[in-house]
Design a protein around this motif. Structure first.
Motif, short mmCIF file in Angstrom:
data_model
loop_
_atom_site.label_atom_id
_atom_site.label_comp_id
_atom_site.label_asym_id
_atom_site.label_seq_id
_atom_site.Cartn_x
_atom_site.Cartn_y
_atom_site.Cartn_z
N MET A 1 8.61 2.39 10.36
CA MET A 1 9.26 1.74 9.23
C MET A 1 8.37 1.82 8.00
N HIS A 2 9.00 1.64 6.85
CA HIS A 2 8.26 1.46 5.60
C HIS A 2 8.26 -0.04 5.34
N LEU A 3 7.11 -0.66 5.48
CA LEU A 3 7.01 -2.11 5.37
C LEU A 3 6.29 -2.52 4.09
N LEU A 4 6.80 -3.56 3.47
CA LEU A 4 6.12 -4.20 2.35
C LEU A 4 5.34 -5.38 2.91
N VAL A 5 4.06 -5.46 2.60
CA VAL A 5 3.24 -6.59 3.02
C VAL A 5 2.70 -7.28 1.78
N THR A 6 2.98 -8.57 1.66
CA THR A 6 2.34 -9.39 0.63
C THR A 6 1.13 -10.05 1.29
N GLY A 7 0.08 -10.29 0.54
CA GLY A 7 -1.10 -10.92 1.12
C GLY A 7 -1.90 -9.99 2.00
N LEU B 1 -0.62 -2.00 11.73
CA LEU B 1 0.70 -1.43 11.42
C LEU B 1 0.59 0.07 11.16
N ILE B 2 -0.43 0.46 10.42
CA ILE B 2 -0.63 1.88 10.11
C ILE B 2 -0.96 2.65 11.38
N ALA B 3 -1.81 2.09 12.23
CA ALA B 3 -2.16 2.74 13.50
C ALA B 3 -0.94 2.90 14.40
N ALA B 4 0.03 2.00 14.25
CA ALA B 4 1.26 2.08 15.04
C ALA B 4 2.26 3.06 14.44
N GLY B 5 1.90 3.69 13.31
CA GLY B 5 2.76 4.72 12.72
C GLY B 5 3.62 4.27 11.56
N HIS B 6 3.49 3.04 11.14
CA HIS B 6 4.29 2.53 10.03
C HIS B 6 3.68 2.93 8.69
N ARG B 7 4.52 3.08 7.70
CA ARG B 7 4.07 3.27 6.32
C ARG B 7 4.04 1.89 5.68
N VAL B 8 2.91 1.56 5.07
CA VAL B 8 2.75 0.21 4.51
C VAL B 8 2.50 0.29 3.01
N THR B 9 3.29 -0.48 2.28
CA THR B 9 3.07 -0.71 0.86
C THR B 9 2.67 -2.18 0.75
N ALA B 10 1.66 -2.46 -0.06
CA ALA B 10 1.17 -3.83 -0.18
C ALA B 10 1.10 -4.24 -1.64
N THR B 11 1.55 -5.46 -1.91
CA THR B 11 1.48 -5.97 -3.28
C THR B 11 0.04 -6.30 -3.65
N THR B 12 -0.29 -6.01 -4.90
CA THR B 12 -1.62 -6.34 -5.42
C THR B 12 -1.48 -6.88 -6.84
N ARG B 13 -2.43 -7.73 -7.22
CA ARG B 13 -2.45 -8.28 -8.58
C ARG B 13 -3.53 -7.67 -9.45
N SER B 14 -4.43 -6.88 -8.84
CA SER B 14 -5.55 -6.35 -9.62
C SER B 14 -5.93 -4.96 -9.12
N ASP B 15 -6.71 -4.26 -9.94
CA ASP B 15 -7.23 -2.95 -9.53
C ASP B 15 -8.16 -3.09 -8.33
N ALA B 16 -8.94 -4.15 -8.29
CA ALA B 16 -9.87 -4.36 -7.17
C ALA B 16 -9.09 -4.55 -5.87
N ALA B 17 -8.01 -5.32 -5.92
CA ALA B 17 -7.18 -5.51 -4.72
C ALA B 17 -6.50 -4.21 -4.32
N ALA C 1 -3.15 1.55 3.16
CA ALA C 1 -1.82 1.27 2.62
C ALA C 1 -1.71 1.73 1.18
N GLU C 2 -0.50 1.74 0.68
CA GLU C 2 -0.22 2.12 -0.70
C GLU C 2 -0.03 0.86 -1.54
N PRO C 3 -0.82 0.67 -2.59
CA PRO C 3 -0.65 -0.53 -3.41
C PRO C 3 0.53 -0.42 -4.37
N VAL C 4 1.14 -1.56 -4.65
CA VAL C 4 2.18 -1.68 -5.65
C VAL C 4 1.94 -3.01 -6.36
N ARG C 5 2.08 -3.02 -7.68
CA ARG C 5 1.87 -4.28 -8.41
C ARG C 5 2.95 -5.28 -8.04
N GLY C 6 2.50 -6.45 -7.67
CA GLY C 6 3.41 -7.53 -7.33
C GLY C 6 2.65 -8.84 -7.33
#
Length: 182
Positions: free
Chosen positions: A13-19, A32-48, A57-62
């Protein structure tokens, strides 16, 4: 007694993870990634965003303070795992504000998934529940507490009882204790 739950993918699955950079998220995302899932994760900063990339995972602003950003990210996902919370203010300066922020965030992501078969999973803290009191939930009877100062801890349970969220893919769950690293 300890129970281990397998997250081995039957279907990726393509999962969105907050936190994702938090206590639970930083342990869950690599699994999740080791299990084969694609993960997008919300971030508030460049450091995160850098931390999220390091987790694989792939960051997305959120941001919890921007429900529209969460709605858009949820719409683009195959399911949501919501782990973020405003701990910085929830237990210090503004517990009611943190609860309202959580309500709006869950509502936005839930609305994005309404009418789909995409899952929504969230962690709910019951730290404010008085010792010895049992918390139970059903759509017709969300939990309440007799202590007004702890009502915010249970707000997330109530939001899932709304008619829109009952139309989303919702299943009863058995609460589990999360202990990453133990």
């Amino acid at each position: 007694m300890s129970t281990t739950v397998s997250i081995t993918a039957r279907k990726t699955m393509h999962l969105l993870v907050t936190g994702a950079t938090g206590w639970i998220g930083s342990a869950l995302v690599p699994q999740l990634i080791a299990a084969g899932h694609r993960v997008t994760a919300t971030t508030r900063s460049d450091a995160a965003a850098d931390v999220v990339r390091a987790l694989g995972a792939e960051p997305v602003r959120g941001d919890l303070e921007d429900p529209g950003s969460l709605r858009r990210a949820a719409e683009a996902s195959g399911g949501v795992i919501h782990l973020a919370y405003r701990h910085d203010v929830a237990f210090t300066t503004d517990p009611a504000g943190a609860a309202e922020t959580e309500y709006q965030a869950v509502k936005a992501m839930g609305e994005a998934l309404t009418g789909t078969q995409r899952p929504f999973v969230m962690a709910v803290g019951l730290a404010g529940l008085p010792e010895g009191q049992v918390a139970a939930w059903s759509p017709s009877s969300p939990p309440v507490t007799t202590r007004p100062d702890t009502a915010g801890a249970l707000t997330a349970w109530s939001v899932c009882a709304s008619p829109a969220h009952r139309r989303a893919r919702a299943r009863p769950i058995r609460p589990a204790r999360a202990c990453p690293g133990s």
